[in-house]
Design a protein around this motif. Structure first.
Motif, short mmCIF file in Angstrom:
data_model
loop_
_atom_site.label_atom_id
_atom_site.label_comp_id
_atom_site.label_asym_id
_atom_site.label_seq_id
_atom_site.Cartn_x
_atom_site.Cartn_y
_atom_site.Cartn_z
N ALA A 15 0.90 -1.36 -0.06
CA ALA A 15 0.01 0.13 -0.01
C ALA A 15 0.78 1.28 0.13
N VAL A 16 2.17 1.06 0.32
CA VAL A 16 2.89 2.25 0.16
C VAL A 16 4.07 2.40 -0.98
N SER A 17 4.66 3.30 -1.09
CA SER A 17 5.71 3.49 -2.25
C SER A 17 6.97 2.66 -1.75
N SER A 18 7.88 2.58 -2.87
CA SER A 18 8.97 2.06 -2.33
C SER A 18 10.04 2.80 -1.27
N GLU A 19 9.78 4.18 -1.50
CA GLU A 19 10.50 4.87 -0.87
C GLU A 19 10.19 5.06 0.66
N GLU A 20 8.69 4.94 0.93
CA GLU A 20 8.21 4.89 2.04
C GLU A 20 8.71 3.56 2.83
N TRP A 21 8.67 2.48 2.13
CA TRP A 21 8.75 1.06 2.65
C TRP A 21 10.22 1.03 3.19
N ARG A 22 11.03 1.63 2.41
CA ARG A 22 12.57 1.71 2.62
C ARG A 22 12.79 2.51 4.03
N THR A 23 12.00 3.72 4.05
CA THR A 23 12.12 4.40 5.14
C THR A 23 11.46 3.56 6.35
N ARG A 24 10.53 2.89 6.06
CA ARG A 24 9.86 2.07 7.28
C ARG A 24 10.77 1.03 7.95
N ILE A 25 11.63 0.35 6.71
CA ILE A 25 12.64 -0.50 7.42
C ILE A 25 13.76 0.15 7.96
N HIS A 26 14.17 1.20 7.83
CA HIS A 26 15.37 1.88 8.39
C HIS A 26 15.01 2.34 9.91
N LEU A 27 13.53 2.66 9.78
CA LEU A 27 13.18 3.39 11.11
C LEU A 27 12.80 2.10 12.16
N ALA A 28 12.28 1.08 11.66
CA ALA A 28 11.88 0.06 12.44
C ALA A 28 13.54 -0.54 13.05
N ALA A 29 14.35 -0.45 12.05
CA ALA A 29 15.80 -1.00 12.56
C ALA A 29 16.18 0.00 13.80
N CYS A 30 15.83 1.39 13.61
CA CYS A 30 16.34 2.23 14.64
C CYS A 30 15.89 1.91 16.00
N TYR A 31 14.49 1.67 15.87
CA TYR A 31 13.76 1.08 17.14
C TYR A 31 14.39 0.02 17.87
N ARG A 32 14.51 -1.06 16.93
CA ARG A 32 15.28 -2.31 17.44
C ARG A 32 16.77 -1.90 17.97
#
Length: 280
Positions: A15-32
């Motif tokens: 449901a999201v753009s490839s740029e948003e998905w990439r940002t989601r992965i990096h932000l989830a990584a930051c939380y972890r």
């Protein structure tokens, strides 16, 4: 103001753009990573990241999940006016402080992509000291002259106070919230994590030194100035290299370079070894 869309968490990636998905992965990584390095406060605090190409929209954690549970799909998308744009169906909403604290900074500082706020033990201890962060270590000296301070007014759930927080941050990337905690920003997610990691360590070192109850050995003004100049110069060099050299690693080049980008790929590999579920 955008219209909220509630979708199954399993459908978020499509449901999201490839740029948003990439940002989601990096932000989830930051939380972890914040969890892995001991900078969390149960389900509280927040990290936000602006979505590339959608300056008014940013991602933030669902209020009720531990940082070690955050995944790319679980992040909630909101806008700077407080509207939820994309809500995964996990049943968790956004902490109101996650809006009041982050939105004014995102609006005032378009140069920043990521904002991290913590209530760590050492960071909160230093925030309560009259002197604030002291240049007692090389780790602390890198921030000398680059920190704003904001006096405590209560929990950050007032729009008026958060405007004052933004004013006290000013042109800096670091803010110490007196008697409250720490805030670090970056032009990328890796850069913001790097700033918070070293800020937290500077606070831990300071608390350790003061607990020794022994005479301190303060550095000279020349040594402090030299350290500040060295770190600032290296950051500019890394940034320029990441933007112009195609051989620079993907983490540095793709996340605005500077400090943080250089080690980001290695940190992602660490997370993949621990639990790659953050990518889902």
């Amino acid at each position: 103001m955008g219209k909220m869309e509630v979708i199954p968490i399993s459908n978020v990636q499509s449901a999201v753009s490839s740029e948003e998905w990439r940002t989601r992965i990096h932000l989830a990584a930051c939380y972890r990573l914040m969890a892995a390095f001991g900078m969390t406060d149960l389900i509280y605090n927040h990290i936000s990241a602006r979505i590339p190409g959608a300056a008014e929209h940013y991602l933030i954690n669902p209020y009720g999940m531990l940082y070690e549970e955050i995944t790319a799909s679980s992040l909630v998308k909101i806008d700077v006016e407080g509207a939820t744009i994309l809500q995964p169906d996990h049943g968790y909403n956004v902490n109101v402080a996650g809006f009041y604290l982050h939105a004014p900074i995102h609006k005032a500082r378009p140069d920043l992509q990521c904002i991290i706020h913590t209530h760590s033990r050492a960071g909160t201890a230093v925030s309560g000291l009259r002197e604030g962060l002291l240049p007692l270590s090389q780790t602390a000296m890198r921030f000398h002259g680059r920190i704003g301070y904001h006096d405590f007014e209560g929990p950050a759930i007032s729009g008026a106070e958060c405007d004052r927080i933004t004013s006290d941050l000013g042109p800096h990337d670091i803010l110490i919230l007196r008697n409250h905690g720490l805030l670090a920003c970056g032009r990328s997610i890796p850069q913001a994590f790097n700033a918070m990691y070293w800020l937290e360590n500077a606070c831990r070192i300071q608390v350790d030194m003061l607990c020794c109850n022994r005479p301190l050995h303060p550095p000279t003004a020349a040594a402090i100035d030299s350290t500040v100049t060295c770190f600032a110069g290296t950051e500019i060099t890394l940034l320029n290299e990441a933007e112009t050299n195609p051989t620079v690693n993907e983490g540095a080049r793709g996340n605005a370079g500077g400090y943080g980008g250089l080690e980001w790929d290695a940190l992602l590999r660490k997370l993949d070894r621990m639990d790659p579920a953050f990518r889902s």
